[in-house]
Design an enzyme around this catalytic site. Structure first.
Site, mmCIF file in Angstrom:
data_model
loop_
_atom_site.group_PDB
_atom_site.id
_atom_site.type_symbol
_atom_site.label_atom_id
_atom_site.label_comp_id
_atom_site.label_asym_id
_atom_site.label_seq_id
_atom_site.Cartn_x
_atom_site.Cartn_y
_atom_site.Cartn_z
ATOM 1 N N LYS A 161 0.864 -1.192 0.000
ATOM 2 C CA LYS A 161 0.000 0.000 0.000
ATOM 3 C C LYS A 161 0.892 1.231 0.000
ATOM 4 O O LYS A 161 1.812 1.341 0.811
ATOM 5 C CB LYS A 161 -0.890 -0.034 1.240
ATOM 6 C CG LYS A 161 -1.554 1.299 1.600
ATOM 7 C CD LYS A 161 -2.639 1.098 2.636
ATOM 8 C CE LYS A 161 -2.597 2.132 3.744
ATOM 9 N NZ LYS A 161 -3.625 1.891 4.779
ATOM 10 N N GLU B 51 -8.018 4.215 -1.046
ATOM 11 C CA GLU B 51 -8.508 4.387 0.317
ATOM 12 C C GLU B 51 -8.637 5.866 0.684
ATOM 13 O O GLU B 51 -7.701 6.642 0.500
ATOM 14 C CB GLU B 51 -7.509 3.680 1.247
ATOM 15 C CG GLU B 51 -7.883 3.659 2.721
ATOM 16 C CD GLU B 51 -6.830 2.907 3.548
ATOM 17 O OE1 GLU B 51 -6.016 2.143 2.961
ATOM 18 O OE2 GLU B 51 -6.806 3.088 4.776
HETATM 19 C C1 NPQ Z 1 -3.978 4.439 7.672
HETATM 20 N N1 NPQ Z 1 -2.000 3.508 8.906
HETATM 21 O O1 NPQ Z 1 -4.342 3.397 7.184
HETATM 22 C C2 NPQ Z 1 -3.007 4.501 8.856
HETATM 23 C C3 NPQ Z 1 -2.630 5.861 9.174
HETATM 24 C C4 NPQ Z 1 -1.627 6.165 10.213
HETATM 25 C C5 NPQ Z 1 -0.380 1.778 8.490
HETATM 26 O O2 NPQ Z 1 -1.072 3.273 6.871
HETATM 27 C C6 NPQ Z 1 1.003 7.121 14.354
HETATM 28 C C7 NPQ Z 1 -0.146 6.504 14.771
HETATM 29 C C8 NPQ Z 1 1.232 7.326 13.026
HETATM 30 C C9 NPQ Z 1 -1.092 6.109 13.848
HETATM 31 C C10 NPQ Z 1 0.478 7.134 10.725
HETATM 32 C C11 NPQ Z 1 -1.190 2.931 7.990
HETATM 33 C C12 NPQ Z 1 0.277 6.936 12.098
HETATM 34 C C13 NPQ Z 1 -0.896 6.325 12.505
HETATM 35 C C14 NPQ Z 1 -0.488 6.730 9.823
HETATM 36 C C15 NPQ Z 1 -1.835 5.944 11.558
HETATM 37 O O3 NPQ Z 1 -4.465 5.470 7.241
HETATM 38 MG MG MG Z 2 -5.918 4.625 5.852
#
Ligand code: NPQ
Ligand code: MG
Length: 371
Positions: free
Chosen positions: A162, A213
């Site tokens: 992703k 997304e």
């Molecule tokens: C998402 N995560 O799907 C989230 C967003 C995200 C793995 O892409 C600290 C805590 C930093 C939570 C960065 C992934 C973060 C966080 C990104 C969540 O949108």
């Molecule tokens: Mg997300």
């Protein structure tokens, strides 16, 4: 009845092996809030997925600490819960704050299952012993740097990648990635960075993506519905789906054809299972998102993703994608099949290094729960 004797909170800073950048900022250290609930000699653990600042959602480690201490603990004192599924009704008088509620609910599920000697994934009706893994790659400074990251993770055996995208970091990036990796399973996540009408959006259809997304603002279901009608790439919602109620609304409006489920974002494991069931009835596939969890939250995600309708690869990576030394053991590792095995032990199936937590915690608090 579930014996609820004491609740403890721990705030700890865990350095990330690599900085993680999205359209809302960069994280180098994961500040996490962990919750334990003790009863009858057993301890259950939950992780709050809120981060240090209100960027992904309005909740933070600080607001969750406050809401648990000042509002959830008083409701829990002397409460009679027959099952963890009774917890959402208990905390319903508190408006919002899904991540704070979810963290406590998770600790209660873990305690409940440990006392019964039962793995959590079986208790919720899981149907598989390994879950499909995927990796989320943050924004990078240049396309060569991004290609090097993709190469690294594909080389380690991740079957799905992703990419974070935003206006100006999208089409040229996808062209470069598709040129080197024409076959890998690929999807993109905008974390709300686009405005309706952006000329990059229809271009996403050229790259054979599994899904796009959360392109638009988290409150904007209508624009997502409009986009979903014109794009052949499936539209998936993350930030917009904050409850089973909102999931029903989004599906009714046609705002998405896939849902990213994060138990913390939707208010807990019970709500997450409810959204899973609702999506399943309507033929909408779901997958489990990630919030840079430690082993405690990762283990819960693995259990959740064993449910039958988790049919797309999850943002559940091996522990070493984020941390050198996790607070929970054993670490999660990737199999040669590109999966993460489900732990066999009771509850979430991992053990927390309590001594290290107490030694390194930036803040702790303990509350008795007996009347
Ligand atoms: C998402 N995560 O799907 C989230 C967003 C995200 C793995 O892409 C600290 C805590 C930093 C939570 C960065 C992934 C973060 C966080 C990104 C969540 O949108
Ligand atoms: Mg997300």
């Amino acid at each position: 009845m579930i014996p609820l004797e004491a609740l403890e909170l721990f705030v700890i800073d865990l350095p990330l092996v690599h900085p993680f950048r999205t359209s809302f900022g960069e994280e180098r250290v994961r500040r996490v809030l962990l919750v334990s609930v003790a009863g009858e000699g057993a301890v259950g653990w939950g992780e709050c997925v809120a981060s240090s600042g209100p960027w992904y959602s309005y909740e933070t480690v600080g607001t969750a600490f406050h809401v648990i201490r000042d509002f959830i603990v008083p409701l829990l004192r002397g409460a009679r819960l027959e099952h963890p599924r009774d917890f959402p009704a208990l905390v319903a008088p508190i408006r919002g704050h899904p991540m704070a509620k979810a963290a406590v609910e998770a600790a209660i599920w873990d305690l409940f299952c440990r006392l019964r000697g039962m793995p959590l994934w079986k208790e919720i009706g899981g149907v598989r012993e390994e879950v499909l893994s995927g990796v989320s790659i943050g924004l990078q400074d240049s396309i060569p740097e991004l290609l090097a990251r993709v190469r690294e993770f594909v080389g380690r055996g991740y079957p799905r990648v992703k990419l974070k995208v935003k206006p100006g970091w999208d089409i040229s990036v996808l062209e470069a990635v598709r040129e080197e990796f024409p076959e890998i399973e690929l999807q993109v996540d905008a974390n709300c960075a686009y405005r309706p009408g952006d000329p990059a959006l229809p271009e996403f259809d050229r790259f054979g993506l599994l899904l796009v997304e959360q392109p638009f603002h988290y409150e904007d279901l209508l624009e997502h519905a409009r986009l979903a009608r014109t794009l052949s790439t499936p539209v998936c919602l993350d930030e917009s789906i904050t409850s089973p109620h909102r999931a029903r609304e989004a599906l009714e409006l046609g705002a998405c054809s896939v849902i990213n489920i994060k138990q913390g974002r939707v208010g807990g494991l019970t709500a997450a299972v409810e959204i899973h069931d609702l999506a399943r009835e309507r033929g909408i596939p779901v997958w489990c998102g990630g919030m840079l969890e430690t082993g405690v939250g990762r283990a819960l995600n693995v259990a959740l993703a064993t449910l039958p309708n988790f049919s797309l690869p999850n943002d559940i990576s091996a522990t070493d994608r984020y941390f050198r030394e996790d607070i929970a053991h054993p670490p999660f590792a990737l199999t040669s099949r590109g999966t993460i095995p489900v732990p066999e032990g009771p509850g979430i199936g991992v053990e927390v290094d309590g001594e290290r937590l107490r030694r390194e915690a930036a803040a702790t608090a303990r509350f008795g729960l007996r009347r």
